[in-house]
Design an enzyme around this catalytic site. Structure first.
Site, PDB file in Angstrom:
ATOM      1  CE  LYS A 249      -4.316  -2.181   1.308  1.00  0.00           C
ATOM      2  NZ  LYS A 249      -5.442  -2.286   2.170  1.00  0.00           N
TER       3      LYS A 249
ATOM      4  NE  ARG B 117      -7.536  -8.527   0.405  1.00  0.00           N
ATOM      5  CZ  ARG B 117      -7.226  -7.676  -0.521  1.00  0.00           C
ATOM      6  NH1 ARG B 117      -6.030  -6.739  -0.543  1.00  0.00           N
ATOM      7  NH2 ARG B 117      -7.803  -7.610  -1.928  1.00  0.00           N
TER       8      ARG B 117
HETATM    9  N1  HH2 Z   1      -7.302  -3.950   0.859  1.00  0.00           N
HETATM   10  C1  HH2 Z   1      -7.622  -3.763  -0.295  1.00  0.00           C
HETATM   11  C2  HH2 Z   1      -8.735  -4.438  -0.711  1.00  0.00           C
HETATM   12  N2  HH2 Z   1      -9.590  -5.445   0.249  1.00  0.00           N
HETATM   13  N3  HH2 Z   1      -9.808  -6.390   2.274  1.00  0.00           N
HETATM   14  C3  HH2 Z   1      -9.591  -6.590   3.434  1.00  0.00           C
HETATM   15  N4  HH2 Z   1     -10.085  -7.115   4.412  1.00  0.00           N
HETATM   16  N5  HH2 Z   1      -8.412  -5.660   3.966  1.00  0.00           N
HETATM   17  C4  HH2 Z   1      -7.872  -4.706   3.303  1.00  0.00           C
HETATM   18  O1  HH2 Z   1      -6.842  -4.008   3.728  1.00  0.00           O
HETATM   19  C5  HH2 Z   1      -8.024  -4.508   1.948  1.00  0.00           C
HETATM   20  C6  HH2 Z   1      -9.151  -5.208   1.177  1.00  0.00           C
HETATM   21  C7  HH2 Z   1      -6.794  -3.091  -1.287  1.00  0.00           C
HETATM   22  O2  HH2 Z   1      -6.020  -3.854  -1.945  1.00  0.00           O
HETATM   23  P1  HH2 Z   1      -6.320  -4.431  -3.294  1.00  0.00           P
HETATM   24  O3  HH2 Z   1      -7.163  -5.580  -3.374  1.00  0.00           O
HETATM   25  O4  HH2 Z   1      -4.690  -5.064  -3.560  1.00  0.00           O
HETATM   26  O5  HH2 Z   1      -6.269  -3.347  -4.242  1.00  0.00           O
HETATM   27  P2  HH2 Z   1      -7.544  -2.965  -5.072  1.00  0.00           P
HETATM   28  O6  HH2 Z   1      -8.595  -2.544  -4.202  1.00  0.00           O
HETATM   29  O7  HH2 Z   1      -7.066  -1.661  -5.886  1.00  0.00           O
HETATM   30  O8  HH2 Z   1      -8.020  -4.030  -5.949  1.00  0.00           O
END
Ligand code: HH2
Length: 302
Positions: A247, A281
């Site tokens: 992040k 995660r």
């Molecule tokens: N962060 C993201 C998405 N889902 N779910 C939980 N429980 N906790 C988190 O910190 C979290 C999450 C964001 O990361 P990512 O899926 O890599 O990116 P994007 O939202 O751009 O798909």
């Protein structure tokens, strides 16, 4: 013993109920399975989106996503967390038909091929329902059941595991809501409200995991505070998941793009682990598994 036995009836969700040593015991109940929480649990991220901030556009076919799933499992993922909508700051909402089309064929294929607990990262009940039908047993709702009133009753009815993540507002506008006097205290209180929403519709306590939502309606400094004061979230009495993976608060410190934030991610995971987090995660599963195996060893061996 399952996590949650001994929970005080009718309590607000705040209070210890995990047993003698809450850090290294218990299970997460999800879709009739019991996922052991005795060692760090790793959720491998698999985004089937064109625009996720670090892996968007990489897995556009079911075959490519299956190959990625196999890699994540080989590297030590306990759960696959599958998403069809980016929730990065500023991201627009995806129509539910499109989100379903992204995740359902993959979930069906992976459920046929691998015996691994599958989680769907969605705020929409219709997507969650289709994903549960396709083989998911966990719903990771970044809105903490606030976005869609049909979500909580669905999860209760289906006996799904649930991740209640803290966020304010919508990804498109959430950074305007990053105003806290005491970020850890307010996040803990708002997560307590999300837990109450879940309990009120009959979601069992041992199906609930909470997540402070690193990067969701938080500035970089607020993310630092949350990681330092994570113990205040742990005291809610539910297993805590963190998602610091790649992040921007890490990029802000190191001046590196998402793919070069592995070590920063590991540092955040290990600090969170020492503070009581039990689920992680991440995109870089192999590195996280190795690091958390060492921190687990240090924390559990006298
Ligand atoms: N962060 C993201 C998405 N889902 N779910 C939980 N429980 N906790 C988190 O910190 C979290 C999450 C964001 O990361 P990512 O899926 O890599 O990116 P994007 O939202 O751009 O798909």
């Amino acid at each position: 013993m399952t996590v949650g036995s001994g929970a005080p009836a009718g309590a607000s969700g705040i209070g210890p109920w995990l047993g003698a040593d809450p850090r290294f015991a218990g299970y997460w109940q999800a879709g009739g399975r019991h996922i052991p929480l005795g060692r760090p649990v790793i959720l491998g991220v698999l985004n089937l989106t064109p625009d996720s901030f670090s892996d968007g556009g990489e897995f556009t076919t079911v075959d490519a996503a299956l190959r990625r799933a196999e890699t994540l499992l080989t590297q030590g993922a306990d759960i696959l967390d599958v998403g069809g909508e980016s929730t990065r700051p500023g991201a627009a909402s995806v129509p539910e038909g499109e989100e379903r089309r992204r995740v359902v064929p993959f979930l069906e294929a992976v459920a046929r091929r691998f015996d691994v607990p599958l989680s769907v990262d969605t705020r929409k009940a219709s997507v969650a329902r289709a994903a549960l039908d396709a083989g998911a047993i966990i719903v990771n709702d970044v809105s903490g059941l606030a976005a869609d009133p049909a979500m909580a009753p669905l999860l209760a009815e289906r006996g799904a595991g649930v991740v209640l993540m803290h966020m304010r507002g919508e990804p498109a506008t959430m950074q305007q809501l990053a105003t806290y006097r005491d970020v850890a205290g307010e996040v803990a209180a708002e997560l307590g409200t999300a837990v109450d929403r879940a309990i009120a519709v009959g979601i069992p306590r041992d199906a609930i995991v909470v997540d402070p939502g690193i990067g969701f309606a938080k500035t970089a400094e607020q993310n630092f505070v949350l990681l330092r004061e994570l113990g205040r979230i742990v005291t809610l009495g539910y297993p805590v998941l963190v998602g610091p993976s790649r992040k921007s608060f890490i990029g802000r410190i190191l001046g590196l793009p998402p793919r070069e934030r592995v070590e920063g991610t590991i540092a955040a995971c290990v600090l969170a682990h020492a503070a009581g987090a039990r689920l992680f995660r991440v995109h870089d599963v192999g590195a996280a598994r190795r690091a958390l195996t060492v921190s687990h060893w240090v924390l559990t061996h006298p």
